[in-house]
Design an enzyme around this catalytic site. Structure first.
Site, PDB file in Angstrom:
ATOM      1  N   LYS A   1      17.969   0.129   2.984  1.00  0.00           N
ATOM      2  CA  LYS A   1      17.444  -1.233   2.838  1.00  0.00           C
ATOM      3  C   LYS A   1      18.570  -2.246   2.765  1.00  0.00           C
ATOM      4  CE  LYS A   1      12.885  -0.090   1.134  1.00  0.00           C
ATOM      5  NZ  LYS A   1      11.867  -0.121   0.108  1.00  0.00           N
TER       6      LYS A   1
ATOM      7  N   LYS B   1       8.903   8.135   9.296  1.00  0.00           N
ATOM      8  CA  LYS B   1       7.728   8.135   8.425  1.00  0.00           C
ATOM      9  C   LYS B   1       6.909   6.853   8.593  1.00  0.00           C
ATOM     10  CE  LYS B   1       9.083   5.864   4.167  1.00  0.00           C
ATOM     11  NZ  LYS B   1       8.620   5.655   2.831  1.00  0.00           N
TER      12      LYS B   1
ATOM     13  N   LYS C   1       5.563   0.761   5.392  1.00  0.00           N
ATOM     14  CA  LYS C   1       5.182  -0.663   5.414  1.00  0.00           C
ATOM     15  C   LYS C   1       6.170  -1.474   6.237  1.00  0.00           C
ATOM     16  CE  LYS C   1       3.591  -0.262   0.749  1.00  0.00           C
ATOM     17  NZ  LYS C   1       4.381   0.109  -0.409  1.00  0.00           N
TER      18      LYS C   1
END
Ligand code: AQP
Length: 329
Positions: free
Chosen positions: A109, A192, A195
């Site tokens: 991130k 995966k 969101k």
């Protein structure tokens, strides 16, 4: 038993449900279970206050719609139990800088956001997660595969605290079901379902219109072969669809391979679209019913927080005493 889910993005996706929430529902029957909406974790990235408030209710409503029963488990919002952040500070002071810097989620991130936009909160988030688990002295944590590394850190910190200050915490295990540990993106079945996926087409949002859900499944990326067979490496798209089908219907993958022998990918996709929409349609309705009565929802959450705080306060007092804080008179 403890687990949590973020209220970001409003709707949960099928990966959240199959990887985690579905297990929560089953485990509330056999365990003393604490489940929370982790709103504190949601502010490690910029957030809109009104949206966060709304999404926290939407998250709680979805958990109830999925089958959590406040009579069988303790359901609450993380920010309603301040002991999490209080224990988190102690955890931070027991966590090495290098240990935190090794967390894959932080690396991924922060790499996406760049140093100037990466907050200290994103860096210390695993310490808060450790505290979330240890504050209830949890033995097991039902999560998806992506959380395994955070669980490893929790085990390390529990052992460290126990050996430095005397036995206090059980060393918790991750409860990860092999079959559904990782549900993959429909458009890119190598990664995966997430969101923050690059395209919404790859994610089955549980609150999508059923028509949208069906369309996404029918346009899932597969391969140029025609055989319906589970092979994670060579046929990731088909394998992902088989996993979803198998989990939602309780049919084994082998039975599905037999059932679809000689049939094309279209047949599998059409059936799966129907199975998923049959599941999400009542789920959406139940979620809406809970949202239509926010006063009852808020009361439920307040009761859950009260139950959680009773346990959390006891653990925190024990920890504070052990680390050497003088009790307030
Ligand atoms: N694709 C997945 N397969 C299986 N389990 C999954 N989980 C998430 N994605 C999958 C599990 O869902 C629980 C709640 O996750 P979260 O609230 O931490 O959500 P997340 O990890 O933030 O979900 P995303 O979609 O992956 O968000 P981003 O993109 O922000 O990282 C956890 O138990 C998680 O393992």
């Amino acid at each position: 038993m403890l687990s949590g889910i973020q209220p970001t993005a409003g709707s949960f996706h099928l990966g959240n449900y199959l990887g985690a929430v579905r297990q929560w529902v089953a485990l509330q029957e056999s365990h003393d279970a604490y489940y929370m909406v982790v709103d504190l974790h949601a502010i490690t990235v910029p957030q809109d206050p009104a949206e966060l408030r709304a999404n926290s209710r939407v998250a709680a409503a979805q958990l109830l719609a999925a089958g959590l029963d406040p009579e069988r488990c303790t359901l609450f919002l993380q920010s309603h139990v301040p002991e999490h952040t209080q224990l988190s500070w102690v955890v931070e002071c027991l966590t090495g800088f290098g240990e935190a810097a090794r967390m894959t989620q932080f690396k991924d991130k922060s790499a996406k956001q760049g140093t100037d936009h990466t907050t200290v909160g994103l860096f210390t988030y695993p310490a808060l997660m450790v505290a979330d688990i240890l504050i209830y002295r949890a033995h097991q944590v039902p999560v998806g595969e992506d959380q395994r590394q955070h669980l490893e850190l929790t085990r390390t910190i529990a052992e460290r605290f126990n050996s430095r200050f005397s036995h206090t915490f059980p060393v918790p295990d991750a409860y990860i079901l092999k079959e559904t540990a990782k549900i993959y993106d429909l458009q890119d079945p190598e990664v995966k379902m997430s969101k923050s996926a690059s395209t919404p087409k790859g994610i089955i949002d549980l609150l999508d219109e059923p028509k949208t859900t069906a369309k996404k499944i029918k346009s899932a990326v597969t391969d140029t072969d025609t055989v319906i067979r589970f092979d994670r490496d060579k046929k990731p798209g088909i394998s992902n669809l088989l996993t979803i089908h198998s989990t939602l219907t309780g049919t084994t993958v082998e039975e599905l391979e037999e059932r679809y022998a000689g049939k094309g990918y279209g047949a599998l996709k059409t059936d799966l679209a129907e199975i998923v929409t049959d599941w999400v349609t009542p789920f959406r309705q139940r979620t809406q019913e809970f949202l239509d009565d926010p006063a009852t929802l808020d009361t439920l959450l307040a009761r859950g927080a009260e139950k959680a705080r009773a346990v959390a306060a006891e653990t925190l007092a024990d920890v504070y005493e052990k680390v050497g804080f003088l009790p307030a008179k």
